[in-house]
Design a protein around this motif. Structure first.
Motif, short mmCIF file in Angstrom:
data_model
loop_
_atom_site.label_atom_id
_atom_site.label_comp_id
_atom_site.label_asym_id
_atom_site.label_seq_id
_atom_site.Cartn_x
_atom_site.Cartn_y
_atom_site.Cartn_z
N GLN A 192 0.82 -1.21 0.00
CA GLN A 192 0.00 0.00 0.00
C GLN A 192 0.86 1.26 0.00
O GLN A 192 0.32 2.38 0.07
CB GLN A 192 -0.92 0.00 1.22
N GLY A 193 2.18 1.11 -0.05
CA GLY A 193 3.06 2.27 -0.08
C GLY A 193 3.52 2.75 1.28
O GLY A 193 4.22 3.75 1.38
N ALA A 194 3.13 2.03 2.34
CA ALA A 194 3.61 2.33 3.70
C ALA A 194 4.71 1.32 4.03
O ALA A 194 5.20 0.61 3.16
CB ALA A 194 2.45 2.25 4.68
N LEU A 195 5.12 1.25 5.31
CA LEU A 195 6.23 0.38 5.68
C LEU A 195 5.73 -0.81 6.49
O LEU A 195 5.31 -0.67 7.64
CB LEU A 195 7.28 1.15 6.49
N GLY A 196 5.79 -1.99 5.90
CA GLY A 196 5.44 -3.21 6.60
C GLY A 196 6.53 -3.62 7.57
O GLY A 196 7.71 -3.38 7.33
N SER A 197 6.13 -4.24 8.67
CA SER A 197 7.07 -4.55 9.74
C SER A 197 6.83 -5.93 10.32
O SER A 197 5.70 -6.42 10.35
CB SER A 197 6.94 -3.51 10.87
N LEU A 198 7.92 -6.52 10.82
CA LEU A 198 7.85 -7.79 11.55
C LEU A 198 8.47 -7.59 12.93
O LEU A 198 9.61 -7.11 13.04
CB LEU A 198 8.63 -8.88 10.81
N GLY A 199 7.72 -7.95 13.96
CA GLY A 199 8.26 -7.92 15.32
C GLY A 199 8.88 -9.26 15.64
O GLY A 199 8.18 -10.26 15.81
N LEU A 200 10.22 -9.31 15.72
CA LEU A 200 10.93 -10.58 15.84
C LEU A 200 11.60 -10.77 17.20
O LEU A 200 12.35 -11.72 17.39
CB LEU A 200 11.98 -10.68 14.72
N GLY A 201 11.30 -9.89 18.14
CA GLY A 201 11.95 -9.97 19.45
C GLY A 201 11.61 -11.22 20.23
O GLY A 201 12.37 -11.64 21.10
N ALA A 202 10.47 -11.85 19.91
CA ALA A 202 10.06 -13.06 20.61
C ALA A 202 10.32 -14.32 19.78
O ALA A 202 9.86 -15.40 20.14
CB ALA A 202 8.57 -12.98 20.97
N SER A 203 11.06 -14.18 18.69
CA SER A 203 11.27 -15.29 17.76
C SER A 203 12.66 -15.90 17.92
O SER A 203 13.61 -15.23 18.33
CB SER A 203 11.11 -14.81 16.31
N THR A 204 12.76 -17.17 17.57
CA THR A 204 14.06 -17.80 17.42
C THR A 204 14.65 -17.32 16.09
O THR A 204 13.94 -16.78 15.24
CB THR A 204 13.95 -19.32 17.40
N VAL A 205 15.94 -17.58 15.89
CA VAL A 205 16.56 -17.20 14.62
C VAL A 205 15.88 -17.93 13.46
O VAL A 205 15.60 -17.34 12.42
CB VAL A 205 18.08 -17.49 14.65
N ALA A 206 15.59 -19.21 13.66
CA ALA A 206 14.97 -20.00 12.59
C ALA A 206 13.57 -19.47 12.26
O ALA A 206 13.21 -19.32 11.08
CB ALA A 206 14.89 -21.46 13.01
N SER A 207 12.79 -19.15 13.31
CA SER A 207 11.45 -18.62 13.08
C SER A 207 11.51 -17.24 12.42
O SER A 207 10.72 -16.93 11.53
CB SER A 207 10.68 -18.54 14.40
N ALA A 208 12.45 -16.42 12.87
CA ALA A 208 12.61 -15.08 12.30
C ALA A 208 12.95 -15.17 10.81
O ALA A 208 12.38 -14.45 9.97
CB ALA A 208 13.69 -14.31 13.05
N ARG A 209 13.87 -16.08 10.47
CA ARG A 209 14.24 -16.24 9.06
C ARG A 209 13.03 -16.66 8.23
O ARG A 209 12.81 -16.14 7.12
CB ARG A 209 15.36 -17.27 8.92
N GLU A 210 12.25 -17.57 8.76
CA GLU A 210 11.07 -18.04 8.05
C GLU A 210 10.09 -16.90 7.79
O GLU A 210 9.55 -16.78 6.67
CB GLU A 210 10.39 -19.14 8.88
N GLN A 211 9.87 -16.04 8.79
CA GLN A 211 8.95 -14.93 8.63
C GLN A 211 9.46 -13.91 7.61
O GLN A 211 8.70 -13.38 6.79
CB GLN A 211 8.72 -14.24 9.98
N ILE A 212 10.76 -13.62 7.68
CA ILE A 212 11.35 -12.64 6.75
C ILE A 212 11.24 -13.14 5.31
O ILE A 212 10.79 -12.41 4.41
CB ILE A 212 12.82 -12.37 7.11
N LEU A 213 11.65 -14.39 5.09
CA LEU A 213 11.62 -14.93 3.73
C LEU A 213 10.20 -15.03 3.19
O LEU A 213 9.96 -14.79 2.01
CB LEU A 213 12.31 -16.29 3.70
N ALA A 214 9.26 -15.36 4.08
CA ALA A 214 7.86 -15.43 3.65
C ALA A 214 7.35 -14.06 3.21
O ALA A 214 6.64 -13.94 2.21
CB ALA A 214 7.00 -15.98 4.79
N THR A 215 7.74 -13.03 3.96
CA THR A 215 7.33 -11.66 3.61
C THR A 215 7.95 -11.24 2.29
O THR A 215 7.27 -10.69 1.40
CB THR A 215 7.74 -10.67 4.71
N GLN A 216 9.24 -11.50 2.13
CA GLN A 216 9.94 -11.11 0.90
C GLN A 216 9.45 -11.88 -0.32
O GLN A 216 9.53 -11.38 -1.44
CB GLN A 216 11.45 -11.29 1.10
N LYS A 217 8.92 -13.07 -0.09
CA LYS A 217 8.36 -13.85 -1.20
C LYS A 217 7.06 -13.23 -1.70
O LYS A 217 6.77 -13.25 -2.90
CB LYS A 217 8.12 -15.29 -0.75
#
Length: 346
Positions: free
Chosen positions: A33-58
């Motif tokens: 929509q032209g705004a800034l999408g965000s992921l809150g990863l402070g409660a995530s493991t490295v593996a979970s964080a990577r999964e969320q980031i890659l899913a968003t970028q896909k």
């Protein structure tokens, strides 16, 4: 070049990176929509964080904002930990359950090692932000060398000045109205400054771009913050009931029905604003002992919520919400952003 150009944004709106609630779909939808999408990863493991980031970028190749916690990891005092377990024991007993015998550090800090840093350098988001403190100098330098913009939350002027001195690119001015955890570097010190006043204060003493956060629910609020010196705003509560939010059904229901919020450290060990729940009515009594430190207190809070919810009681959930939650609108993400833009223009 202004902040929006650096971030390649059309609109001065950041989705708040809400740990546990943000999803790849929600982040991508906001960015599309032209705004800034965000992921809150402070409660995530490295593996979970990577999964969320890659899913968003896909889903979307637009700008992406990642957030991590920079709390000081503490060694728990066994006596105070047991006192807190004992304090919550009656709540467990209401559901014929026993509390845990020990509490665990369920959330790592970005400061503890460079595992999350390596993940950020690997996935190359547009912006990475931090709550509860400032990353180590070598971490900041590595992010700068990678061309990744940085932002840290400030709740008072001293924190803002420390952020600027550390070489961080953007100051996130988090006012007292904000839902969820206060970004205080020291949880014992909260200046409790209103968002508008904090933006003005930081603008008068710092040169970094400012992103305003706390109590911002409509286009008029956004325009006010931009007019007093913010370069953009960050909004969380307004997006909680969007279709792609990960908020539980009972959480969504409460957001649309309740209008009162209160700050408590009993839920997690750090002050945080949530809808009025059992924590505020039953636990935050004048006789309450010191809360176990963050995130150990959050460990037992989550276990208590799990036990209670199995009996149909969701009053021990962490239903984070900002002070202006009464103004929430049951709109999906794209509809909400379009409505905000219309209100900003009028």
């Amino acid at each position: 070049m202004d902040l929006l150009q650096k971030l390649k944004l059309q609109h001065p709106i950041f989705l708040s990176p809400m740990a546990g609630v943000s999803t790849a779909q929600l982040a991508a939808e906001v960015s599309m929509q032209g705004a800034l999408g965000s992921l809150g990863l402070g409660a995530s493991t490295v593996a979970s964080a990577r999964e969320q980031i890659l899913a968003t970028q896909k889903i979307c190749d637009g700008p992406l904002h990642l957030n991590f916690f920079c709390h000081q990891t503490v060694s728990p005092d066994p006596v105070s930990m047991q006192n807190w377990i004992n304090t919550l024991k009656p709540a467990f007993e209401k559901f014929s359950a026993t509390p845990p015998k020990q509490l665990n550090c369920i959330y790592p800090s970005f400061l503890d090692n460079d595992d999350f840093l390596e993940l950020v350098l690997e996935t190359r988001p547009t912006l990475v932000s931090f709550h509860f403190g400032i990353p180590h100098p070598h971490q900041i330098q590595a992010l700068k060398q990678a061309g990744i913009l940085t932002m840290v939350s400030a709740t008072n002027l001293v924190e803002a000045q420390l952020i600027e001195q550390a070489g961080i690119d953007i100051i996130n001015a988090q006012g007292i109205e904000a839902g969820g955890h206060r970004g205080c570097f020291n949880p014992e010190i909260d200046a409790a400054i209103r968002t508008a006043d904090l933006v003005k204060l930081i603008k008068a003493h710092c040169t970094c771009p400012i992103v305003a956060a706390g109590g911002i629910m409509n286009g008029q609020h956004i325009r006010q913050m931009l007019d007093i010196g913010a370069s953009a705003v960050q909004m969380g509560t307004a997006f909680l009931v969007a279709k792609n939010s990960n908020a539980h059904a009972k959480y969504r229901e409460a957001l649309l029905q309740q209008q009162t919020t209160q700050i408590s450290s009993s839920i997690s060990g750090r002050p945080a604003r949530a809808l009025l729940q059992h924590w505020h009515r039953e636990i935050d009594l004048p006789s309450r002992p010191d809360v176990a430190p963050y995130p150990y207190a959050y460990d037992i809070a989550k276990q208590l919520h799990s036990v209670a919810s199995q009996h149909g009681d969701h009053g021990y959930g962490a239903f984070w919400a900002g002070a202006n939650v009464a103004q929430i609108r049951d709109l999906d993400c794209a509809e909400l952003i379009q409505q905000l833009l219309l209100e900003m223009a009028n």
